[in-house]
Scaffold this motif. Structure first.
Motif, mmCIF file in Angstrom:
data_model
loop_
_atom_site.group_PDB
_atom_site.id
_atom_site.type_symbol
_atom_site.label_atom_id
_atom_site.label_comp_id
_atom_site.label_asym_id
_atom_site.label_seq_id
_atom_site.Cartn_x
_atom_site.Cartn_y
_atom_site.Cartn_z
ATOM 1 N N ILE A 1 0.809 -1.209 0.000
ATOM 2 C CA ILE A 1 0.000 0.000 0.000
ATOM 3 C C ILE A 1 0.851 1.272 0.000
ATOM 4 O O ILE A 1 0.502 2.263 -0.645
ATOM 5 C CB ILE A 1 -1.002 -0.001 1.175
ATOM 6 N N ILE A 2 1.996 1.257 0.694
ATOM 7 C CA ILE A 2 2.821 2.469 0.730
ATOM 8 C C ILE A 2 3.492 2.695 -0.613
ATOM 9 O O ILE A 2 3.477 3.810 -1.154
ATOM 10 C CB ILE A 2 3.848 2.394 1.870
ATOM 11 N N GLY A 3 4.074 1.659 -1.197
ATOM 12 C CA GLY A 3 4.701 1.805 -2.509
ATOM 13 C C GLY A 3 3.718 2.235 -3.577
ATOM 14 O O GLY A 3 4.008 3.103 -4.406
ATOM 15 N N ALA A 4 2.515 1.646 -3.556
ATOM 16 C CA ALA A 4 1.490 2.026 -4.536
ATOM 17 C C ALA A 4 1.089 3.482 -4.364
ATOM 18 O O ALA A 4 0.889 4.208 -5.351
ATOM 19 C CB ALA A 4 0.275 1.115 -4.392
ATOM 20 N N ALA A 5 0.973 3.928 -3.107
ATOM 21 C CA ALA A 5 0.612 5.320 -2.846
ATOM 22 C C ALA A 5 1.709 6.271 -3.292
ATOM 23 O O ALA A 5 1.433 7.353 -3.833
ATOM 24 C CB ALA A 5 0.317 5.507 -1.356
ATOM 25 N N VAL A 6 2.964 5.889 -3.097
ATOM 26 C CA VAL A 6 4.086 6.734 -3.534
ATOM 27 C C VAL A 6 4.107 6.846 -5.052
ATOM 28 O O VAL A 6 4.261 7.948 -5.614
ATOM 29 C CB VAL A 6 5.419 6.177 -3.010
ATOM 30 N N ALA A 7 3.970 5.721 -5.742
ATOM 31 C CA ALA A 7 3.987 5.735 -7.210
ATOM 32 C C ALA A 7 2.874 6.621 -7.758
ATOM 33 O O ALA A 7 3.099 7.450 -8.651
ATOM 34 C CB ALA A 7 3.861 4.308 -7.744
ATOM 35 N N ARG A 8 1.669 6.459 -7.221
ATOM 36 C CA ARG A 8 0.544 7.288 -7.666
ATOM 37 C C ARG A 8 0.803 8.765 -7.356
ATOM 38 O O ARG A 8 0.509 9.648 -8.173
ATOM 39 C CB ARG A 8 -0.731 6.826 -6.980
ATOM 40 N N GLY A 9 1.359 9.041 -6.178
ATOM 41 C CA GLY A 9 1.642 10.416 -5.801
ATOM 42 C C GLY A 9 2.653 11.086 -6.714
ATOM 43 O O GLY A 9 2.542 12.280 -7.020
ATOM 44 N N LEU A 10 3.631 10.326 -7.182
ATOM 45 C CA LEU A 10 4.652 10.889 -8.075
ATOM 46 C C LEU A 10 4.072 11.295 -9.424
ATOM 47 O O LEU A 10 4.385 12.369 -9.949
ATOM 48 C CB LEU A 10 5.787 9.878 -8.270
ATOM 49 N N VAL A 11 3.222 10.442 -10.012
ATOM 50 C CA VAL A 11 2.658 10.799 -11.315
ATOM 51 C C VAL A 11 1.688 11.966 -11.191
ATOM 52 O O VAL A 11 1.479 12.724 -12.146
ATOM 53 C CB VAL A 11 1.973 9.606 -12.024
ATOM 54 N N GLN A 12 1.100 12.133 -10.000
ATOM 55 C CA GLN A 12 0.217 13.271 -9.798
ATOM 56 C C GLN A 12 0.994 14.570 -9.603
ATOM 57 O O GLN A 12 0.579 15.631 -10.067
ATOM 58 C CB GLN A 12 -0.694 13.020 -8.594
ATOM 59 N N LYS A 13 2.107 14.486 -8.898
ATOM 60 C CA LYS A 13 2.893 15.692 -8.601
ATOM 61 C C LYS A 13 3.700 16.172 -9.800
ATOM 62 O O LYS A 13 3.819 17.369 -10.050
ATOM 63 C CB LYS A 13 3.835 15.427 -7.420
ATOM 64 N N TYR A 14 4.270 15.209 -10.548
ATOM 65 C CA TYR A 14 5.157 15.561 -11.670
ATOM 66 C C TYR A 14 4.475 15.196 -12.990
ATOM 67 O O TYR A 14 4.547 14.050 -13.441
ATOM 68 C CB TYR A 14 6.495 14.835 -11.537
ATOM 69 N N ASP A 15 3.816 16.153 -13.576
ATOM 70 C CA ASP A 15 3.088 15.925 -14.824
ATOM 71 C C ASP A 15 4.046 15.457 -15.915
ATOM 72 O O ASP A 15 5.065 16.100 -16.188
ATOM 73 C CB ASP A 15 2.398 17.224 -15.253
ATOM 74 N N GLY A 16 3.722 14.321 -16.503
ATOM 75 C CA GLY A 16 4.544 13.797 -17.584
ATOM 76 C C GLY A 16 5.755 13.004 -17.146
ATOM 77 O O GLY A 16 6.541 12.546 -17.989
ATOM 78 N N ALA A 17 5.932 12.814 -15.835
ATOM 79 C CA ALA A 17 7.087 12.054 -15.356
ATOM 80 C C ALA A 17 6.970 10.582 -15.749
ATOM 81 O O ALA A 17 5.881 10.043 -15.921
ATOM 82 C CB ALA A 17 7.206 12.169 -13.845
ATOM 83 N N ASP A 18 8.117 9.947 -15.882
ATOM 84 C CA ASP A 18 8.205 8.519 -16.166
ATOM 85 C C ASP A 18 8.388 7.799 -14.829
ATOM 86 O O ASP A 18 9.447 7.891 -14.212
ATOM 87 C CB ASP A 18 9.394 8.266 -17.099
#
Length: 403
Positions: free
Chosen positions: A14-31
């Motif tokens: 759950i923590i890793g999934a939340a981090v991954a989702r948070g990154l794509v939300q914070k950094y538009d267009g990030a890989d």
């Protein structure tokens, strides 16, 4: 267009999934790539816990654990509502059965209020019976907003949302080590997996039961080490499903490092008691003896564990009863819910806690996050780690952005 910033997250709990989702939300267009050694998310701690959404009763006011728990509850329930994840705000009582426990209960109440837990109140015997007619105690602490949730379903929803936002998930891909690299444009990290090696500007590891091993293979300190403790749950036969309205917990005893057996409603409508807490001979063995020789040898050669064991023989004696005897397990719960006396049912798949332990044998109680240039290692995320997951993700992402 500029070059996309590349991130990797290790571990699809759950923590890793939340981090991954948070990154794509914070950094538009990030890989952003999420690595998971199993073929599905929530395969370990997340998928084998009690399902409780904690309110923040016990934690030291001002600690990272307390702050992230309160923020995490709000984020978690907002996400659950938006994505149709099953949850229920069933409430919880912590029951005192004698005057010594009443004094401890008053201390918990003070902490809960300092942490901003909403609507928490102390109840006398009559007040307890109004909330839980089948509970037995001289006093109780009532937290009406403590709840239960489908953590596995929530993690799957986080991963699905991550993918919809352009994230990439690599299941069945075990990360063996992370190598730090310095260049003219700054530090990067190379993720060496069972399949290939990829370079990223930032890596965040959320490896749970394997956190210490991944850190050590990546050149970081072996301490704090992970010592696995299993928690056995007992699911009661359906005729007991309506004996309690919510969650019923004992008052923690400071002599013991673990809470003790409690009564927990399940999101599927069932009722269970547990968990106990006993040394596990495997980090990922959820059935049978759960014996894994390398995992057992790792504990046997951990000097911190033997220091812990020497000071906690009373804990082992208390917990072994529930491991060997279902009757003793039920009797402990019946101490404050007498209607459960003699209840039958079946053992559930056990959970295994990744308990971080220092070299001196002390259990690590708060979150531990280490930094090695372009990589952040989550070394300890104890309960309420699942409740706090989305807030932990915010904290990790904000901390990474400062470098």
């Amino acid at each position: 267009m500029g070059v996309k910033k590349r991130f990797a997250v290790i571990g699809a709990g759950i923590i890793g999934a939340a981090v991954a989702r948070g990154l794509v939300q914070k950094y538009d267009g990030a890989d952003v790539t999420l690595y998971e050694k199993e073929d599905h998310p929530a395969a370990h701690q997340t998928g084998h816990n009690s399902g409780v959404v904690h309110a923040g009763l016990y934690y030291e006011p001002g600690s990272l654990k307390a702050l992230l728990c309160r923020r995490g509850v709000s984020l978690l329930l907002d996400f659950a509502r938006a994505h149709d994840v099953a949850f229920e705000e069933c409430g919880k009582v912590v029951v005192a059965t004698n005057d010594v426990e009443v004094e401890r209960l008053e201390g918990i109440h003070a902490r809960a209020r300092a942490n901003g837990v909403p609507d928490v109140e102390l109840l006398d015997r009559d007040g307890l019976l109004e909330v839980e007619p089948n509970a037995e105690g001289v006093a109780a602490l009532h937290s009406p907003h403590t709840g239960i949730i489908d953590y596995r379903g929530l993690t799957e929803a986080l991963v699905a949302d991550f993918r919809r936002s352009g994230g990439r998930v690599r299941f069945s891909t075990e990360v063996r080590k992370i190598e730090q690299r310095s260049g003219s444009t700054g530090s990067t990290a190379i993720v060496h997996s069972s399949v290939d090696s990829q370079e990223y500007e930032q890596v965040i590891t959320c490896a749970g039961l394997q956190a210490d091993r991944l850190a050590a293979r990546s050149g970081e300190d072996k301490s704090p080490s992970v010592v696995p403790f299993f928690g056995q749950y007992f699911i009661l036969e359906p005729r007991f499903n309506d004996v309690v309205n919510g969650l019923i917990y004992p008052v923690p005893d400071p002599k013991y490092p673990f809470l003790g057996v409690h009564v927990t409603r399940r999101i599927d409508g069932g009722l269970m008691i547990g968990p106990n807490a006993f040394l596990s001979f495997s980090r990922e063995g959820y059935k049978g003896l759960g014996l894994n020789v390398p995992d057992s040898l790792a504990v046997a050669t951990d000097p911190g564990f033997w220091k812990f064991a020497a000071g906690n023989m009373a804990t082992a004696a208390r917990e072994i009863g529930g491991v060997l005897s279902i009757e003793k397990f039920v009797a402990e719960a019946a101490r404050y819910v007498p209607a459960l006396c003699g209840a039958d049912g079946h053992r559930a798949t056990r959970g295994i806690r990744a308990q971080a332990m220092n070299r001196d044998g002390n259990l690590v109680d708060d979150f531990v996050i280490d930094r090695a240039r372009a990589t952040m290692f989550v070394r300890n995320a104890p309960s309420p780690g699942a409740t706090s997951a989305l807030a932990i993700a915010e904290h990790l992402i904000d901390t990474a952005a400062l470098t």
